[in-house]
Motif scaffolding. Structure first.
Motif, PDB file in Angstrom:
ATOM      1  N   LEU A  89       0.842  -1.181   0.000  1.00  0.00           N
ATOM      2  CA  LEU A  89       0.000   0.000   0.000  1.00  0.00           C
ATOM      3  C   LEU A  89       0.888   1.246   0.000  1.00  0.00           C
ATOM      4  CD1 LEU A  89      -2.995   0.890   0.153  1.00  0.00           C
ATOM      5  CD2 LEU A  89      -2.702   1.061   2.622  1.00  0.00           C
ATOM      6  N   PRO A  90       1.156   1.832  -1.174  1.00  0.00           N
ATOM      7  CA  PRO A  90       2.052   2.991  -1.208  1.00  0.00           C
ATOM      8  C   PRO A  90       1.434   4.247  -0.633  1.00  0.00           C
ATOM      9  CG  PRO A  90       1.165   2.543  -3.393  1.00  0.00           C
ATOM     10  CD  PRO A  90       0.689   1.426  -2.510  1.00  0.00           C
ATOM     11  N   ILE A  91       0.098   4.325  -0.582  1.00  0.00           N
ATOM     12  CA  ILE A  91      -0.568   5.507  -0.036  1.00  0.00           C
ATOM     13  C   ILE A  91      -0.875   5.231   1.433  1.00  0.00           C
ATOM     14  CG2 ILE A  91      -2.569   7.020  -0.204  1.00  0.00           C
ATOM     15  CD1 ILE A  91      -2.737   6.394  -3.146  1.00  0.00           C
ATOM     16  N   GLN A  92      -0.009   5.728   2.307  1.00  0.00           N
ATOM     17  CA  GLN A  92      -0.176   5.558   3.740  1.00  0.00           C
ATOM     18  C   GLN A  92      -0.702   6.827   4.411  1.00  0.00           C
ATOM     19  OE1 GLN A  92       0.560   2.674   5.471  1.00  0.00           O
ATOM     20  NE2 GLN A  92       1.290   1.536   3.690  1.00  0.00           N
ATOM     21  N   THR A  93      -0.395   7.981   3.834  1.00  0.00           N
ATOM     22  CA  THR A  93      -0.743   9.265   4.434  1.00  0.00           C
ATOM     23  C   THR A  93      -1.384  10.172   3.382  1.00  0.00           C
ATOM     24  OG1 THR A  93       1.413  10.254   3.926  1.00  0.00           O
ATOM     25  CG2 THR A  93       1.218   9.036   6.007  1.00  0.00           C
ATOM     26  N   PHE A  94      -1.866  11.319   3.846  1.00  0.00           N
ATOM     27  CA  PHE A  94      -2.434  12.297   2.928  1.00  0.00           C
ATOM     28  C   PHE A  94      -1.352  12.913   2.043  1.00  0.00           C
ATOM     29  CE2 PHE A  94      -5.813  11.890   5.979  1.00  0.00           C
ATOM     30  CZ  PHE A  94      -6.971  12.099   5.242  1.00  0.00           C
ATOM     31  N   GLU A  95      -0.140  12.984   2.543  1.00  0.00           N
ATOM     32  CA  GLU A  95       0.965  13.482   1.717  1.00  0.00           C
ATOM     33  C   GLU A  95       1.242  12.539   0.555  1.00  0.00           C
ATOM     34  OE1 GLU A  95       5.617  14.997   2.247  1.00  0.00           O
ATOM     35  OE2 GLU A  95       4.467  14.209   3.962  1.00  0.00           O
TER      36      GLU A  95
END
Length: 484
Positions: free
Chosen positions: A264-270
């Motif tokens: 899962l490369p999207i861990q944060t809003f950044e």
């Protein structure tokens, strides 16, 4: 005659008494019925506005049910009021328009079309200025809802190394080299493995020891075969080490393949802002949208600017539309984390990113200065203290996918294999000690025959076995000179 008159008089008296008793009982029953109906008719009736959103309010068999409906029933029982539920006309939660008017459930309360709003309505400062909120009955935040296959990155070329951490692989390499060196050393020291160093060839060279250790890692039997007890102790401990290690590797690699968390490369809003594969948005006019609008955080401002410029394309009207769009397209939905947890529980191919921001709560909205605000707040607190709110949460969020969606995989750390490495170290130490004892036992026997000191014989034997190449070279030179 007197007896007949007396009998008639008794019968008439009995009939009159029974008639009077029957009339009295009827009157009491009527009075009791009036008392029971009186409180029901005198209960205050509240008009409740809500919004259709799973699992808070849903339509099943022409009736409303859900978390908020059960909450409303519990509150009505505690505070003794009746209610009439209506679904908000415009299907919105409540936001202020450019003309200064409020939409959604907040607008209906301000226009006195409803007395209270029981729904997943977020408590915000803007809403608090025009209506009153009770103590929140649910705590939530802002999260990112994704579809697993849209965010799964391609596996790297060395993905097979992922089950163990870098520290574990380093420890494994060190253990392998150390074990092979101990095999090489013990095979040279043990007289049971190498009885005559000057006349016999030692099969456990360092390269052969490395090959023996690698064969054990592959669960293959390789030569040379150990004969001495000391060498066999080291070999047996190494076999036990490799079998346990392979079992841990296979189990962790299987968990890695069945888990999506590490991919899962999207861990944060950044991470969401930096990527270009997914579009992202939220509910139009929701508290989440205004949270990013009013935030001073640079990342949050970038998210707001992205959504504002693409308002017609990325903003959705309902929560159901948002979930459907996530499932059918490359879209990430930003919304209430508690609702996203439910979506991930109901749809196993959805997942919520780990980061949650903007802690907030769902409260019941009432008109300002309403006498029901404090009563409802106290009732919500009582329901929380009694565990009823937790029961409702578990009831409506129950799903077979809930646990699976929250699983998190991590590479195996050295601490998890500490006992295994310790066992290997003890086995290596025992093997070396056994080899020294074997060599000392032979030295004592040789010292007895040669009538020399045991220590001197042991030292000579040790030097001979550890410097066999030099001694061999010297003996070859001596024999060459003699032949000449």
């Amino acid at each position: 005659m007197d007896k007949g008159l007396h009998f008639v008089f008794c019968v008439v008296t009995t009939v009159l008494l029974l008639r009077e008793s029957s009339q009295t009982g009827t009157t009491r029953n009527d009075d009791a019925g009036t008392d029971l109906r009186g409180p029901e008719e005198s209960l205050p009736t509240l008009t409740v506005t809500t919004i259709l959103e799973d699992p808070y309010v849903m339509v099943r068999s022409a009736e409303l049910e859900g978390y908020c409906i059960d909450l409303l029933k519990a509150l009505a029982t505690m505070l003794r009021f009746s209610y009439r539920v209506k679904v908000v006309g415009d299907g919105r939660y409540g936001a202020v328009t450019s003309s200064g008017n409020w939409t959604g459930m907040i607008g209906e309360i301000l226009r006195q079309e409803a007395d209270i709003a029981v729904a997943p309505l977020t408590v915000t400062s803007a809403r608090e200025e025009v209506v009153s909120f009770t103590t929140p009955f649910l705590q939530t935040g802002i999260g990112i809802l994704l579809r697993k296959d849209t965010v799964s990155q391609e596996m790297s070329f060395f993905h097979f190394l992922a089950p163990f951490s870098k520290e574990t692989w380093t420890g494994l390499l060190f253990a392998y080299v150390l074990t092979c060196f101990c095999l090489f050393l013990v095979a040279r020291l043990s007289p049971c493995e190498w009885n005559e160093p000057k006349n016999e060839e030692n099969h456990f060279t360092f390269l052969n020891s490395l090959w023996f250790g690698a064969g054990a890692l592959a669960l293959q039997g390789v030569t040379p075969r150990p004969k001495a007890l000391s060498v066999r102790v080291i070999a047996a401990v190494w076999w036990l080490f490799t079998i346990t290690l392979l079992a841990a590797y296979i189990a962790n690699f299987t968990a890695l393949l069945s888990s999506g968390s590490e991919q899962l490369p999207i861990q944060t809003f950044e991470d969401l802002v930096k990527q270009r594969k997914l579009e992202f948005g939220t509910l139009d006019g929701s508290s989440t949208f205004y949270f990013f609008k009013n935030s001073k955080n640079p990342i949050h401002q970038m998210i707001y600017e992205y959504m504002d410029k693409r308002r017609d394309r990325v903003l959705v009207k309902t929560y159901q539309e948002a979930v459907q769009r996530v499932m059918e397209s490359n879209y990430a939905f930003i919304g209430e984390s508690i609702s996203q947890d439910l979506a991930a529980a109901r749809h196993c191919h959805l997942i919520r990113a780990p980061e949650v921001i903007g802690a907030r709560g769902f409260g019941i909205a009432t008109t300002q200065a309403s006498p029901w605000t404090k009563k409802l707040s106290i009732a919500v607190l009582k329901l929380r203290e009694s565990g009823d709110l937790d029961y409702l949460r578990n009831k409506w969020w129950e799903s077979s996918c809930l646990h699976k969606s929250r699983e998190r995989w991590s590479p195996l750390q050295p601490q998890a294999l500490g006992g295994l490495f310790l066992t290997l170290g003890i086995g290596l130490a025992l093997g070396v000690i056994a080899a020294v004892l074997e060599l000392s036992h032979k030295s004592r026997r040789a010292a007895g025959h040669a009538k020399k000191s045991c220590c001197s014989v042991f030292t000579e034997e040790m030097c001979t076995r550890l410097r066999i190449k030099e001694n061999t070279r010297q003996s070859q030179e001596t024999s060459g000179r003699a032949n000449a």
